[in-house]
Design a protein around this motif. Sequence first.
Motif, mmCIF file in Angstrom:
data_model
loop_
_atom_site.group_PDB
_atom_site.id
_atom_site.type_symbol
_atom_site.label_atom_id
_atom_site.label_comp_id
_atom_site.label_asym_id
_atom_site.label_seq_id
_atom_site.Cartn_x
_atom_site.Cartn_y
_atom_site.Cartn_z
ATOM 1 N N GLU A 77 0.853 -1.403 -0.074
ATOM 2 C CA GLU A 77 -0.022 -0.085 -0.005
ATOM 3 C C GLU A 77 0.924 1.273 -0.113
ATOM 4 N N LEU A 78 2.032 0.977 0.744
ATOM 5 C CA LEU A 78 2.984 2.324 0.681
ATOM 6 C C LEU A 78 3.614 2.448 -0.648
ATOM 7 N N GLU A 80 2.295 2.130 -3.503
ATOM 8 C CA GLU A 80 1.375 2.267 -4.517
ATOM 9 C C GLU A 80 1.045 3.730 -4.148
ATOM 10 N N THR A 81 1.167 4.214 -2.875
ATOM 11 C CA THR A 81 0.677 5.447 -2.365
ATOM 12 C C THR A 81 1.859 6.798 -2.833
ATOM 13 N N GLU A 82 3.061 6.149 -2.674
ATOM 14 C CA GLU A 82 4.336 7.310 -2.825
ATOM 15 C C GLU A 82 4.259 7.948 -4.254
ATOM 16 N N LEU A 84 1.661 9.112 -5.788
ATOM 17 C CA LEU A 84 0.925 10.352 -5.571
ATOM 18 C C LEU A 84 1.389 11.597 -5.118
ATOM 19 N N ARG A 93 -2.125 15.710 -3.282
ATOM 20 C CA ARG A 93 -0.898 15.465 -2.550
ATOM 21 C C ARG A 93 -0.831 15.250 -1.141
ATOM 22 N N ALA A 96 -2.221 12.021 0.085
ATOM 23 C CA ALA A 96 -1.338 11.018 -0.036
ATOM 24 C C ALA A 96 -0.170 11.251 1.334
ATOM 25 N N GLU A 97 0.338 12.370 1.477
ATOM 26 C CA GLU A 97 1.172 12.537 2.735
ATOM 27 C C GLU A 97 0.454 12.062 4.018
ATOM 28 N N GLU A 99 -1.826 9.592 4.397
ATOM 29 C CA GLU A 99 -1.830 8.429 4.108
ATOM 30 C C GLU A 99 -0.319 7.583 4.251
ATOM 31 N N ILE A 100 0.438 8.122 3.864
ATOM 32 C CA ILE A 100 2.074 7.668 3.881
ATOM 33 C C ILE A 100 2.429 7.621 5.318
ATOM 34 N N CYS A 103 0.673 4.738 7.322
ATOM 35 C CA CYS A 103 1.204 3.397 6.564
ATOM 36 C C CYS A 103 2.493 3.457 7.359
#
Length: 271
Positions: A77-78, A80-82, A84, A93, A96-97, A99-100, A103
Amino acid sequence: MRSWVLWGAARCLWPRGAIGPARRPLSSSSPPLEELFARGGPLRTFLERQAGSEAQLKVRRPGLAAVMKQLNEKEQELRETEPLLHDENEDLRKLAENEITLCQKEITQLKHQIILLLVPSEETDENDLILEVTAGVGGQEAMLFTSEIFDMYQQYATFKRWHFETLEYFPSEIGGLRHASASIGGSEAYRHMKFEGGVHRVQRVPKTEKQGRIHTSTMTVAILPQPTEINLVINPKDLRIDTKRASGAGGQHVNTTDSAVRIVHLPTDWK
């Protein structure tokens, strides 16, 4: 290979002390968590080999298999999110920050869980424990630090809903703590606390310092498992009882009284 990996993992769990603003690592020989779990690293390689026999792993260590699966999913998941983070949409963005960050926090927690699951269990893991704290080098500042650590363990026991009973408490003149002991009981109390034992240090400007200099103070923590109650049955036939009497002058009472008794347990030769 496996013993070396477990050794490195266990070193990550050893207490490193509460370090103040001028923090420096106590030991450079303990590999950090990121290095242990790096691609191609010793622990990652060991886990991948374990995952190769997933069916056997679920039987032997179901908890480890579940946590490893969660870790792989979070790392995917990390990844796939990076990408973004470079999106043209600013709102995306920021999302995404966040979410990262979430994670990464969950991945760190999962890695710690894996290390704990790899450490061999002990018979005493389910036992209650005795906690002892003692001020070390540093005078009154060390005693203040000891008081803070003792309060921290008390609050942690409350958080875990454990029973905490203070057995000894010897305060200092300015509110610190020279020595204290407590009985802690609860679910897997010793398992969670057994790595806390050792010397802890702090580097900070003490309350007693008037010139703003940083002092180093230490304190020690001892974690002792409480033995469980057992029913001990000794067969009288397994005992040999020897009696001794004094000899020589001294009257009839001396020569007729068993003044020394020795009991020997024959199967173990304990006296």
